[in-house]
Design a protein around this motif. Structure first.
Motif, short mmCIF file in Angstrom:
data_model
loop_
_atom_site.label_atom_id
_atom_site.label_comp_id
_atom_site.label_asym_id
_atom_site.label_seq_id
_atom_site.Cartn_x
_atom_site.Cartn_y
_atom_site.Cartn_z
N GLY A 1 9.31 -8.62 -37.15
CA GLY A 1 10.08 -7.55 -36.55
C GLY A 1 10.06 -7.54 -35.04
N ILE A 2 8.90 -7.85 -34.43
CA ILE A 2 8.80 -7.80 -32.96
C ILE A 2 9.61 -8.90 -32.31
CG2 ILE A 2 6.81 -9.32 -32.67
CD1 ILE A 2 7.35 -5.93 -30.91
N LEU A 3 9.81 -10.01 -33.02
CA LEU A 3 10.60 -11.12 -32.47
C LEU A 3 12.09 -10.93 -32.69
CD1 LEU A 3 8.37 -14.14 -33.59
CD2 LEU A 3 8.49 -13.08 -31.33
N SER A 4 12.45 -9.93 -33.49
CA SER A 4 13.86 -9.65 -33.76
C SER A 4 14.27 -8.37 -33.05
CB SER A 4 14.09 -9.54 -35.28
OG SER A 4 13.60 -10.69 -35.95
N GLY A 5 15.31 -7.74 -33.52
CA GLY A 5 15.77 -6.51 -32.91
C GLY A 5 15.05 -5.29 -33.43
N ASP A 6 15.44 -4.12 -32.93
CA ASP A 6 14.81 -2.88 -33.33
C ASP A 6 15.06 -2.57 -34.80
OD1 ASP A 6 13.82 -2.57 -30.81
OD2 ASP A 6 15.34 -1.13 -30.15
N ALA A 7 16.20 -3.01 -35.32
CA ALA A 7 16.50 -2.75 -36.72
C ALA A 7 15.50 -3.46 -37.63
CB ALA A 7 17.93 -3.19 -37.04
N GLN A 8 15.17 -4.71 -37.32
CA GLN A 8 14.21 -5.46 -38.13
C GLN A 8 12.80 -4.86 -37.99
OE1 GLN A 8 16.54 -6.75 -36.29
NE2 GLN A 8 17.73 -8.07 -37.65
N LEU A 9 12.44 -4.42 -36.78
CA LEU A 9 11.14 -3.80 -36.58
C LEU A 9 11.05 -2.47 -37.33
CD1 LEU A 9 8.37 -3.83 -35.28
CD2 LEU A 9 9.38 -2.86 -33.20
#
Length: 262
Positions: A195-203
């Motif tokens: 999640g931290i390496l992706s966008g806020d939606a994934q986080l």
């Protein structure tokens, strides 16, 4: 120490060839007895006494680093820059800062989390992951602190559950809870890494799967948004800290909250 090992390993060969090995000579070249100056004979034979800095040569350091890397392949982690005692002390203080300095009350209020021991444990997991991200950048020293903090955390959780043993009635139940926590922390770290390496939606999706699914409170979308904002804020704060400050001055670590939480 490496110089002594080298000397005793080569001593039988040097005796057969009637040669000496002068540790006082910076070039460490082989010289015959005939080539050795008479006035420097005592200096050559007593070079271990007259040249105390012989073990601090660059090749000894390189050999030590090579041995540490070799030991690492067998699962033995030796420190590279800091002393092991400093790394252990830092692990104690850093874990205690998560317990004592993290503003758990404000975090629960703004993120809509229940006030329970289970949720407190998950919040601790999140902060462990935040600081582990920074320590992983420091090689073996960081890995030693991570392992020490993990062991301390499991021992602490086990002792806390032992206090609840009378209420739980069965020791087997405690073991089942510890097993669930062990599986949960691995799931936590895997989801949060993605999640931290992706966008806020994934986080936000990772936080929902790891925290909010077990939350008894009715969580709103803005609760998840607040926790995402907090994690982005705290990881950026920790990432700006120097490793020397974390190891030698771990008591200076603070866990601030965004201004929106105040």
């Amino acid at each position: 120490m490496s110089c002594l090992k080298t000397f005793f390993a080569l001593h039988p060969i040097m005796r057969l060839q009637n040669r000496g090995f002068c540790l006082a000579n910076l070039s460490n070249r082989w010289i015959t007895n005939a080539q050795r100056p008479k006035d420097n004979f005592l200096q050559c034979t007593n070079c271990l006494k007259n040249y105390p800095l012989v073990s601090n040569r660059c090749y000894a350091t390189a050999l030590s680093e090579k041995l540490k890397k070799g030991a690492y392949r067998f699962g033995i982690i030796l420190p590279s820059k800091y002393k092991y005692r400093h790394l252990e002390d830092a692990a104690y203080v850093l874990l205690n800062s998560i317990y004592m300095k993290v503003q758990h009350t404000k975090l629960r209020e703004n993120a809509g989390l229940e006030d329970s021991f289970n949720m407190w444990t998950r919040v601790v997991f999140v902060h462990l992951w935040c600081i582990f991200m920074r320590l992983k950048q420091e090689g073996r020293d960081g890995e030693i602190v991570i392992r020490k903090m993990t062991n301390l955390m499991w021992n602490d959780l086990n002792s806390r559950y032992d206090k609840f043993q009378d209420e739980i009635k069965e020791r087997l139940k405690v073991r089942e809870i510890m097993k669930e926590n062990y599986n949960a922390i691995h799931m936590f770290f895997a989801f949060l890494d993605e999640g931290i390496l992706s966008g806020d939606a994934q986080l936000a999706s990772a936080l929902w799967s790891t925290i909010y699914e077990s939350n008894t409170y009715e969580s709103e979308a803005w609760h998840v948004e607040a926790l995402v904002h907090y994690i982005r804020f705290i990881t950026n704060h920790i990432d700006q800290l120097e490793m020397e400050e974390l190891i030698l001055k771990p008591q200076s670590l603070e866990w601030p909250v965004p201004s929106e939480f105040l």
